[in-house]
Every structure is written in C-alpha cells, then in structure tokens.
Design an enzyme around this catalytic site. Structure first.
Site, PDB file in Angstrom:
ATOM      1  N   ARG A  69     -18.051  -0.747  21.838  1.00  0.00           N
ATOM      2  CA  ARG A  69     -19.021   0.247  22.297  1.00  0.00           C
ATOM      3  C   ARG A  69     -20.463  -0.271  22.161  1.00  0.00           C
ATOM      4  NH1 ARG A  69     -21.521   2.316  24.811  1.00  0.00           N
ATOM      5  NH2 ARG A  69     -22.005   4.481  25.356  1.00  0.00           N
ATOM      6  N   HIS A 129       0.804  -1.230   0.000  1.00  0.00           N
ATOM      7  CA  HIS A 129       0.000   0.000   0.000  1.00  0.00           C
ATOM      8  C   HIS A 129       0.833   1.275   0.000  1.00  0.00           C
ATOM      9  CE1 HIS A 129      -3.802  -2.154   0.634  1.00  0.00           C
ATOM     10  NE2 HIS A 129      -3.214  -2.858   1.582  1.00  0.00           N
ATOM     11  N   CYS A 183     -33.144   5.761  22.736  1.00  0.00           N
ATOM     12  CA  CYS A 183     -32.294   6.841  23.256  1.00  0.00           C
ATOM     13  C   CYS A 183     -31.763   7.727  22.141  1.00  0.00           C
ATOM     14  CB  CYS A 183     -31.117   6.260  24.044  1.00  0.00           C
ATOM     15  SG  CYS A 183     -31.561   5.694  25.700  1.00  0.00           S
ATOM     16  N   CYS A 224     -31.867   0.816  20.500  1.00  0.00           N
ATOM     17  CA  CYS A 224     -30.878   1.886  20.334  1.00  0.00           C
ATOM     18  C   CYS A 224     -31.620   3.188  20.033  1.00  0.00           C
ATOM     19  CB  CYS A 224     -29.932   1.574  19.176  1.00  0.00           C
ATOM     20  SG  CYS A 224     -29.228  -0.087  19.160  1.00  0.00           S
ATOM     21  N   CYS A 266     -23.456  -0.925  25.215  1.00  0.00           N
ATOM     22  CA  CYS A 266     -24.849  -0.474  25.270  1.00  0.00           C
ATOM     23  C   CYS A 266     -25.784  -1.671  25.458  1.00  0.00           C
ATOM     24  CB  CYS A 266     -25.226   0.301  24.006  1.00  0.00           C
ATOM     25  SG  CYS A 266     -25.143   2.092  24.187  1.00  0.00           S
TER      26      CYS A 266
END
Lengths: 261, 142
Positions: free
Chosen positions: A218, A80, A180, A177, A222
């Site tokens: 993350r 790359h 909220c 989800c 939740c």
C-alpha cells in the site's frame, strides 16, 4: 499558519520520546480508521466473515500454521501452540524491536525469521500467497484489540525516522504523506474521501487490487502515485514508516483482514 | 516590482532544458512558448487524469465529469479571479506564491526529492501544454 509549517518549526525542538506527539497531529478524539470513510456495502463485506474475501487467506494461514516445514520439520504450532491464545494481541504490537537486529521488524519479517531460524526453511517472498496467509492468520488473532506498538527509548529513533519520511515531500508531484493524510483527510481525491492513513487492517483485501496485500504494498502504491521511487520491500524506510503509522494509530482497533476500496 | 529571470539548470544530456521565463510580481506575463495556447486542447489536458491530473484535487463547472476532487479551490471563475499571467505562474510554480501549497509545480524539475526514474528531469506538463491549460482556465469566467 499551516499544519505543515508548524511541524517543520516544532520538530527540531522535540527533545525526547515523551514529546513524540506534536500539536499539529490529528487529535486522539478525531482519529478514525479507514473503515469509517468507506461505504456501508464495503463495511458490511468486511464485518461478515462469510463475505470478507480476506478470510480465505486466514483459512490458508490456519492450515499453514499446523504444517511442518523446513529442515527442522517444525510447524508454527509446534513452538507456539494455539494461535488463538499465543498470537492474541501480537499484531497490535508490530512492528516490534528485535534485539538481535537492533531495529524494529514487521510481522512479515518476524514470520520469515522464524522460518529461517526455527524451521530451517527458506523465507517466503513478499506478497506471496503463503506469507500473506500466515500474516493474515496471525493478524486475525488481534481483531478488536487496540493498536499499541512500543514507544520507548529503543523504538523512538525509528518512530521519529518514520515520521520524517511521512512528512518529507517526494516525487515529481512534490507531495508528502502528511499533505493528504494529516492536512486534508476527509476531503475528496478524485471523488473518494482521503482517509487518515491508519493501518488498522493489514494484510487488507483491497477491491482495487482484487487480492489481499501488505501495508508495504500500500505504501508503494502511494509513492508511485506521487511519482516518487517507492522503497523496496523489506527496506528500513518501509518498516520505519510502518512503525510510525502504527504509533500514530495507537488506540484504534485491529480489523485484520480488513476490506478497503 | 520584482522581475526574476529563471531558466532550467542542468538538464540531462540530450534532454531539452526548460524554457526561461520571467516572473513579474505574482505573474508570468509572457507565454512560455511565445504563442497563445489552445483552449480546446487545454480542456482535454485538464480532464485527463494521467496528464493534467487537475480534477483529482479540483472541482469545476463540469457537471458531466464524475469523481472530481475538493482538496483544492473550485476552478469555477478561475479566469475571472486571475489574469492570464497569474494563472501561468500558479501552474508553473505555485510554491513561489505559497511555499506550503500542495499544488504541484507543473513546470519545475529542480528541488524535488526521490523522483521516480521515468519522471526525472521532466516537468509535469510541457511549455505548450501549460499554455493550453492557461488558455482553457481563462475561459472559466463564472
């Protein structure tokens, strides 16, 4: 009539990807990155590379980019070249459709596919220092660029599947989800503002974690808060959710590595 | 007047089923345990962010309590606005009053999706805890 009800009523009428945006979605002009909901100190920590702790992972990633690995003894740079040019804008387009897999892959999976197929090396574990570092380094090359995942016939079913998960009530607390992040953003949950759930800065240094973490980590946080069983790392559900969230955040600028409370 | 008799179906083996209760209009007039709750215990449950979870979303007349939420109505005057029976139904299963509510059903184990294994078949609060919280909320007269 609530936003949640409207979505349920309208969703079955959506005929094609031209209609992906729904009336109940957060209007484009009101879309705001999580960094706009946090305090000035956290914002300043993110914006200064000498205080942003995520930059330590970026530096590790820069070294890893040039390091030869695996049976093929190849580095990322061997194929790359300079990441500053070859990776410019790439993270803003992930998750991206992979023709061989027939489905979207996120940046972490893409890096591990390169390791397996090009370097002939073992894949890096989710949330490992090495994978977070490479992902942060690649993500850093898109800082400031507008999020623009592909929105076409190939990705549409996966964006729609991600939306379906986003709007599905789950867990003992029976929340989605969207409960909220669509319907109550800007209000306070335990004293802290609820953001709009735009993944503008992953991998992100989260003060609560005291480390860098992925978007999948993350999402699992939740789910655990909702007392739902989180999706395992690397599952289709997590990648579909990631893709939907990036589509939903289209136009917002990449902040990787972001800092969040 | 609509009277609905409800009871938990299919509790896991060895686990106690939810107690049955009767909904009359927008209320559950009778105590789930047959006895009144304890307001002091209820206050502790409301303030506990791992048990009652209430102040994550609600604020209330609790000036010493930091980091309250405002996703949901202020609890000030809850005991004046609602009867004991109305408070009880709002806790047990607020979705019966408003299917779109974000208020979790604190005494319902059916109709949920992908519940984490540790919580399967268990209500958020026990019948006795519900009664304690109801007793505390009833004290919030202004």
């Amino acid at each position: 009539m609530t936003a949640a009800f409207l979505r349920v009523a309208i969703l079955p009428l959506v005929a094609g990807f031209a209609s992906l945006a729904l009336a109940a979605d957060i209007p484009t002009a009101e879309r705001r990155s999580g960094s706009e909901f946090m305090g000035p100190e956290t914002r300043a920590m993110q914006d200064d590379d000498t205080t942003n702790p995520g930059m330590l992972w970026v530096l590790d990633g820069e070294a890893a980019w040039r390091r030869r690995e695996g049976a093929a003894d190849k580095s990322c740079a061997d194929c790359h070249g300079y990441a500053q040019t070859s990776m410019n804008g790439v993270a803003a387009r992930y998750p991206a459709f992979d023709a061989a897999k027939g489905r979207p892959v996120d940046l972490e999976e893409r890096i591990n596919m390169c390791r397996s197929e090009q370097q002939k090396a073992t894949p890096l574990p989710f949330e490992s220092q090495a994978l977070l570092a490479l992902t942060a380094y690649v993500g850093r090359q898109s800082r400031g660029q507008a999020i623009a995942v592909a929105d076409d016939a190939r990705t549409y079913p996966f964006i729609a599947a991600g939306r379906e998960i986003f709007e599905r009530r789950q867990g003992q607390l029976d929340l989605s989800c969207a409960s909220c992040h669509d319907d109550n953003w800007g209000k306070k949950l335990a004293g802290a503002p609820v953001p709009q759930a735009h993944p503008t800065g992953y991998p992100t240094y989260r003060l609560e974690w005291q480390t860098l973490g992925s978007l999948q980590r993350r999402l699992r946080n939740c789910m655990i808060g909702m007392r739902a069983e989180p999706y395992a790392y690397g599952t289709a559900e997590n990648v579909d959710l990631e893709l939907y969230l990036m589509w939903r955040a289209r136009g917002l600028a990449i902040e990787t590595p972001a800092v969040r409370p | 007047m609509v009277v609905l008799a409800c009871s938990a179906a299919a509790a896991a083996p060895g686990e106690p089923a939810l107690r049955s209760f009767a909904i009359v209009g927008d209320a559950i007039p009778d105590s789930l345990t047959g006895a009144p709750g304890d307001a002091a215990r209820g206050r502790a449950i409301v303030f506990n962010r791992q048990v009652g979870l209430c102040l994550l979303c609600h604020s209330g007349p609790f000036p010493d309590e930091k980091f309250q939420g405002n996703l949901a109505p202020d609890l000030s005057g809850a005991g004046a606005r609602s009867s004991i029976g109305q408070l009880r139904l709002r806790l047990v299963d607020a979705s019966r009053l408003n299917p779109a509510t974000i208020m979790p059903s604190y005494y319902r184990t059916e109709g949920l999706t992908r519940v984490a294994p540790a919580f399967v078949g268990k209500p958020i609060l026990t019948a006795a805890q519900i009664e304690d919280v109801v007793a505390f909320l009833a004290t919030l007269q202004e």
